[in-house]
Design a protein around this motif. Structure first.
Motif, mmCIF file in Angstrom:
data_model
loop_
_atom_site.group_PDB
_atom_site.id
_atom_site.type_symbol
_atom_site.label_atom_id
_atom_site.label_comp_id
_atom_site.label_asym_id
_atom_site.label_seq_id
_atom_site.Cartn_x
_atom_site.Cartn_y
_atom_site.Cartn_z
ATOM 1 N N SER A 2 0.810 -1.201 0.000
ATOM 2 C CA SER A 2 0.000 0.000 0.000
ATOM 3 C C SER A 2 0.855 1.269 0.000
ATOM 4 C CB SER A 2 -0.895 -0.017 1.238
ATOM 5 O OG SER A 2 -1.584 1.175 1.358
ATOM 6 N N GLU A 3 0.318 2.317 -0.596
ATOM 7 C CA GLU A 3 0.994 3.611 -0.593
ATOM 8 C C GLU A 3 0.679 4.396 0.670
ATOM 9 O OE1 GLU A 3 3.184 4.696 -2.879
ATOM 10 O OE2 GLU A 3 2.989 2.742 -3.795
ATOM 11 N N VAL A 4 -0.213 3.888 1.498
ATOM 12 C CA VAL A 4 -0.618 4.579 2.721
ATOM 13 C C VAL A 4 0.463 4.392 3.779
ATOM 14 C CG1 VAL A 4 -2.337 4.647 4.566
ATOM 15 C CG2 VAL A 4 -3.059 4.202 2.213
ATOM 16 N N ASP A 5 0.820 5.489 4.430
ATOM 17 C CA ASP A 5 1.741 5.417 5.563
ATOM 18 C C ASP A 5 0.874 5.254 6.812
ATOM 19 O OD1 ASP A 5 3.747 5.582 7.397
ATOM 20 O OD2 ASP A 5 4.436 7.567 6.805
ATOM 21 N N TRP A 6 0.430 4.048 7.047
ATOM 22 C CA TRP A 6 -0.595 3.712 8.030
ATOM 23 C C TRP A 6 -0.329 4.251 9.429
ATOM 24 C CZ3 TRP A 6 -5.098 1.769 6.477
ATOM 25 C CH2 TRP A 6 -5.152 1.135 5.242
ATOM 26 N N PHE A 7 0.902 4.437 9.793
ATOM 27 C CA PHE A 7 1.226 4.758 11.181
ATOM 28 C C PHE A 7 1.725 6.177 11.375
ATOM 29 C CE2 PHE A 7 1.660 0.277 10.290
ATOM 30 C CZ PHE A 7 0.605 -0.172 11.060
ATOM 31 N N HIS A 8 1.711 6.958 10.320
ATOM 32 C CA HIS A 8 2.163 8.344 10.426
ATOM 33 C C HIS A 8 1.123 9.290 9.838
ATOM 34 C CE1 HIS A 8 5.908 5.953 10.616
ATOM 35 N NE2 HIS A 8 6.114 6.762 11.632
ATOM 36 N N ILE A 9 -0.135 8.884 9.905
ATOM 37 C CA ILE A 9 -1.245 9.731 9.462
ATOM 38 C C ILE A 9 -2.187 9.926 10.643
ATOM 39 C CG2 ILE A 9 -1.101 9.104 7.028
ATOM 40 C CD1 ILE A 9 -3.382 7.124 7.444
ATOM 41 N N GLY A 10 -3.034 10.927 10.537
ATOM 42 C CA GLY A 10 -4.003 11.199 11.598
ATOM 43 C C GLY A 10 -5.094 10.134 11.659
ATOM 44 N N GLU A 41 11.506 -2.708 14.557
ATOM 45 C CA GLU A 41 11.613 -1.476 13.776
ATOM 46 C C GLU A 41 10.909 -0.306 14.455
ATOM 47 O OE1 GLU A 41 10.113 0.164 9.488
ATOM 48 O OE2 GLU A 41 10.875 -1.870 9.582
ATOM 49 N N PHE A 42 9.851 -0.599 15.204
ATOM 50 C CA PHE A 42 9.098 0.462 15.861
ATOM 51 C C PHE A 42 9.639 0.683 17.265
ATOM 52 C CE2 PHE A 42 5.993 -1.302 12.851
ATOM 53 C CZ PHE A 42 5.672 -0.155 12.158
ATOM 54 N N GLY A 43 9.687 1.949 17.667
ATOM 55 C CA GLY A 43 10.083 2.274 19.020
ATOM 56 C C GLY A 43 8.915 2.090 19.976
ATOM 57 N N LEU A 44 9.194 2.065 21.246
ATOM 58 C CA LEU A 44 8.147 1.879 22.243
ATOM 59 C C LEU A 44 7.102 2.977 22.188
ATOM 60 C CD1 LEU A 44 10.146 0.635 25.353
ATOM 61 C CD2 LEU A 44 8.718 -0.698 23.800
ATOM 62 N N ASP A 45 7.509 4.190 21.865
ATOM 63 C CA ASP A 45 6.559 5.296 21.791
ATOM 64 C C ASP A 45 5.562 5.114 20.654
ATOM 65 O OD1 ASP A 45 8.727 5.651 20.042
ATOM 66 O OD2 ASP A 45 8.403 7.805 19.916
ATOM 67 N N GLN A 46 5.933 4.383 19.619
ATOM 68 C CA GLN A 46 5.041 4.137 18.482
ATOM 69 C C GLN A 46 4.203 2.873 18.662
ATOM 70 O OE1 GLN A 46 8.328 4.111 15.573
ATOM 71 N NE2 GLN A 46 7.016 5.486 14.392
ATOM 72 N N LEU A 47 4.589 2.029 19.580
ATOM 73 C CA LEU A 47 3.985 0.709 19.694
ATOM 74 C C LEU A 47 2.478 0.748 19.947
ATOM 75 C CD1 LEU A 47 4.816 -2.173 19.395
ATOM 76 C CD2 LEU A 47 5.341 -2.244 21.824
ATOM 77 N N ALA A 48 2.001 1.631 20.806
ATOM 78 C CA ALA A 48 0.570 1.697 21.101
ATOM 79 C C ALA A 48 -0.233 2.024 19.849
ATOM 80 C CB ALA A 48 0.299 2.723 22.197
ATOM 81 N N VAL A 49 0.224 2.987 19.056
ATOM 82 C CA VAL A 49 -0.472 3.353 17.817
ATOM 83 C C VAL A 49 -0.433 2.181 16.839
ATOM 84 C CG1 VAL A 49 -0.407 4.875 15.791
ATOM 85 C CG2 VAL A 49 -0.051 5.809 18.087
ATOM 86 N N VAL A 50 0.717 1.563 16.710
ATOM 87 C CA VAL A 50 0.867 0.442 15.779
ATOM 88 C C VAL A 50 -0.087 -0.691 16.150
ATOM 89 C CG1 VAL A 50 2.456 -1.369 15.004
ATOM 90 C CG2 VAL A 50 3.241 1.005 15.144
ATOM 91 N N ARG A 53 -3.768 0.202 15.434
ATOM 92 C CA ARG A 53 -4.092 0.272 14.011
ATOM 93 C C ARG A 53 -4.047 -1.091 13.335
ATOM 94 N NH1 ARG A 53 -2.383 6.284 12.068
ATOM 95 N NH2 ARG A 53 -3.762 7.317 13.558
ATOM 96 N N VAL A 54 -3.113 -1.939 13.720
ATOM 97 C CA VAL A 54 -3.103 -3.300 13.163
ATOM 98 C C VAL A 54 -4.362 -4.027 13.610
ATOM 99 C CG1 VAL A 54 -1.953 -5.545 13.264
ATOM 100 C CG2 VAL A 54 -0.612 -3.485 12.868
ATOM 101 N N ARG A 55 -4.773 -3.839 14.852
ATOM 102 C CA ARG A 55 -6.007 -4.456 15.342
ATOM 103 C C ARG A 55 -7.196 -3.971 14.521
ATOM 104 N NH1 ARG A 55 -7.489 -8.935 16.957
ATOM 105 N NH2 ARG A 55 -9.672 -8.656 16.551
ATOM 106 N N ALA A 56 -7.242 -2.686 14.212
ATOM 107 C CA ALA A 56 -8.331 -2.141 13.392
ATOM 108 C C ALA A 56 -8.308 -2.745 11.991
ATOM 109 C CB ALA A 56 -8.234 -0.615 13.322
#
Length: 82
Positions: A2-10, A41-50, A53-56
């Motif tokens: 996908s071209e979507v940056d799933w974890f760096h968008i609002g 690859e993801f830091g702990l600060d990003q983990l909650a969002v990741v 969003r993967v769950r969604a």
């Protein structure tokens, strides 16, 4: 991929991308993220969002599968009424 940056968008952009993505995109992107998590690859600060969003993404896949199963059941039911 996908071209979507799933974890760096609002959140609203994410919801729109989720609705517009194909089942295959959601499945493949979810698997790619799982692979990336294994590589730390993801830091702990990003983990909650990741994780949210993967769950969604996976919930959306489940919802789409359920809708197809429901349609199949209705067609099977309509076929037995004849």
């Amino acid at each position: 991929m996908s071209e979507v940056d799933w974890f760096h968008i609002g959140d609203e952009e994410f919801r729109q991308a989720l609705v517009n993505a194909s089942f295959e995109e959601l499945r493949d992107e979810s698997q790619a993220v799982i692979d990336r998590l294994a590589g730390s690859e993801f830091g702990l600060d990003q983990l909650a969002v990741v994780v949210r969003r993967v769950r969604a993404m996976l919930d959306e896949c489940d919802r789409r599968i359920g809708a197809v199963e429901h349609e199949i059941a209705e067609l099977d039911s309509a076929g037995t009424d004849r």
